[in-house]
Design an enzyme around this catalytic site. Structure first.
Site, PDB file in Angstrom:
ATOM      1  N   LYS A   1       0.864  -1.191   0.000  1.00 23.08           N
ATOM      2  CA  LYS A   1       0.000   0.000   0.000  1.00 23.08           C
ATOM      3  C   LYS A   1       0.890   1.227   0.000  1.00 23.08           C
ATOM      4  O   LYS A   1       1.997   1.204   0.537  1.00 23.08           O
ATOM      5  CB  LYS A   1      -0.875   0.025   1.262  1.00 23.08           C
TER       6      LYS A   1
HETATM    7  N1  GLU Z   1      -6.952  -0.106  -3.594  1.00 25.82           N
HETATM    8  C1  GLU Z   1      -7.706  -1.285  -3.924  1.00 25.82           C
HETATM    9  C2  GLU Z   1      -7.828  -2.203  -2.736  1.00 25.82           C
HETATM   10  O1  GLU Z   1      -7.739  -1.778  -1.600  1.00 25.82           O
HETATM   11  C3  GLU Z   1      -7.194  -1.955  -5.190  1.00 25.82           C
HETATM   12  C4  GLU Z   1      -5.787  -2.466  -5.141  1.00 25.82           C
HETATM   13  C5  GLU Z   1      -5.261  -2.946  -6.479  1.00 25.82           C
HETATM   14  O2  GLU Z   1      -6.011  -3.026  -7.432  1.00 25.82           O
HETATM   15  O3  GLU Z   1      -4.065  -3.239  -6.534  1.00 25.82           O
HETATM   16  O4  GLU Z   1      -8.107  -3.365  -2.871  1.00 25.82           O
END
Ligand code: GLU
Length: 430
Positions: A119
């Protein structure tokens, strides 16, 4: 350019003072207990593999320099390159980003796609930035964390406060640095830059597949179901529209300006096109009662979809939540204390790491398409998404029955088991 505006920040919602990383670790401890994992392995999984803090300057439109703090955290890469969104929000921290990275690891493992979790975040209120400032902030942040990113190592995507345009700038910045276009370095891009059909809607679509499965297991007729949705960003707005298409009545919605309620139903499409993102937001819609965000969560309804930020349902309000099914569109909206209270009532929580996995599933499809330079039609994307979501739901439900536990713990058991098996199989270097 036909690209949706940045999702408004949910500043009507005050996040409770909850230590999100402690919450993620508490969930992990429950799963490792069920799996009898050894202490060393538990320690490995409780910590991110790698975390970077960057403080970087941006020259603002007025000529002044402002310094922003950003993070990128990779939790575990045992099952493949790390994957996870980038969040722009005024209240992010390293510890929250670490928790979100950990949840990405379990999420990718639960739906069995070959990624670890990561993240990223920048502490910023995007409402206060011009488009040019947003672009400069993005390009500088990505340059400062680019040692961690790569199409085979760590692949970002959109999250709260970021969108396809931000992903386009990330792709361009990374590509400029290597001298050729690298579409697979980031997902959630615009279609014309190697994005995937169906990616924008994927998280909301997956939430509604999870809802349909939960309704079936729980004996709830969606045709008579009243649905409340917290958050009208990308996830909440898509989930609202698709829940309505599935036959449910959406009776309450919130956005950054507050919440509205009409027991007879709200016009989801009209709210999305005429009110959301405009001055005054959805509260300008007249044929509904105005309620606060905390009242919204406690409304009389069958289904609650928290699709905003973490720690919304806590020990303080869990006993007043009336929905018999909660489908977590956001990451971490229910605390462990809330889980226990809601579980005791016999109500069902479909956990985030299952319910909102649609986004990363279609990110995976996008990445595969980029690596192959071979693109799929939207139907193919949606059919494959649904298949993975249904299979994951069924395996979590089966695990729940075997371990006599709740769906969150069952999902964690599957995720943690897959990651720990990969970690053990690979062994510890050197
Ligand atoms: N931000 C999204 C999540 O929390 C998508 C993450 C992604 O597609 O890599 O799942």
């Amino acid at each position: 350019m036909g690209i949706p505006a940045i999702t408004p920040l949910e500043d009507g919602i005050m996040s409770a003072e909850v230590d999100i990383l402690a919450m993620a670790r508490q969930q992990l401890a429950v799963a490792t207990g069920h799996l009898n994992l050894d202490g060393g392995l538990h320690q490995v999984l409780a910590h991110p593999q790698r975390a970077l803090i960057v403080n970087f300057p941006v020259v603002m439109d007025n000529g002044e320099v402002q310094v922003f703090e950003g993070f990128r955290v990779q939790h575990n890469a045992s099952r493949g390159p790390t994957k996870g969104g980038i969040r722009y929000h005024p209240h992010v921290s390293l510890s929250e980003t670490s928790a979100l990275a950990m949840w990405m690891t379990w999420k990718c493992a639960v739906v069995n796609i070959p990624y670890g979790g990561a993240k990223g975040a920048v502490r910023v209120d995007t409402k206060k930035l011009s488009r040019r400032e947003l672009e400069k902030l993005t390009r500088r942040y990505v340059t400062d964390i680019n040692g961690m990113l790569g199409e085979r190592s760590d692949i970002p995507a959109p999250d709260i406060g970021t969108n396809a345009q931000v992903m386009a700038w990330i792709m361009d910045t990374m590509s400029m640095q290597v001298g050729h276009t690298v579409p697979g370095v980031v997902t959630g891009k615009p279609i014309e830059l190697g994005g995937s059909e169906g990616r924008v809607e994927a998280t909301g679509r997956g939430v509604v597949v999870a809802l349909e499965e939960a309704a079936r297991v729980h004996g709830l007729d969606l045709g008579n179901a009243r649905v409340v949705i917290q958050g009208f960003g990308n996830v909440g707005a898509t989930a609202a529209r698709l829940a309505e298409e599935a036959g449910a009545t959406v009776v309450a919605i919130s956005d950054a300006t507050g919440a509205i309620y009409n027991p007879k139903g709200l016009p989801v499409r009209e709210l999305a096109t005429k009110y959301s993102g405009h001055e005054g937001g959805i509260r300008e819609y007249q044929d509904a009662e105005k309620v606060t965000n905390s009242e919204l969560l406690e409304l009389d309804c069958d289904v609650l979809i928290p699709a905003a930020i973490s720690a919304q349902i806590t020990a303080d309000n869990a006993d007043r939540i009336k929905a018999s099914i909660i489908v977590e569109g956001a990451n971490g909206p229910c605390t462990p204390e809330a889980d226990a209270i809601i579980g005791d009532k016999g109500h069902l929580i479909v956990p985030d790491i299952l319910a909102n996995a649609g986004g990363v599933i279609v990110s995976y499809f996008e990445w595969v398409q980029d690596l192959q330079n071979f693109f799929w039609e939207e139907d193919e994307v949606n059919v494959k998404l649904k298949k993975i979501m249904r299979a994951a739901f069924a395996s979590v439900e089966a695990t729940r029955v075997v371990y006599k536990t709740d769906m969150r713990t069952a999902a964690l058991i599957i995720g943690v088991k897959r990651v720990s098996e990969a970690t053990v199989r690979r062994g510890i270097f050197p």
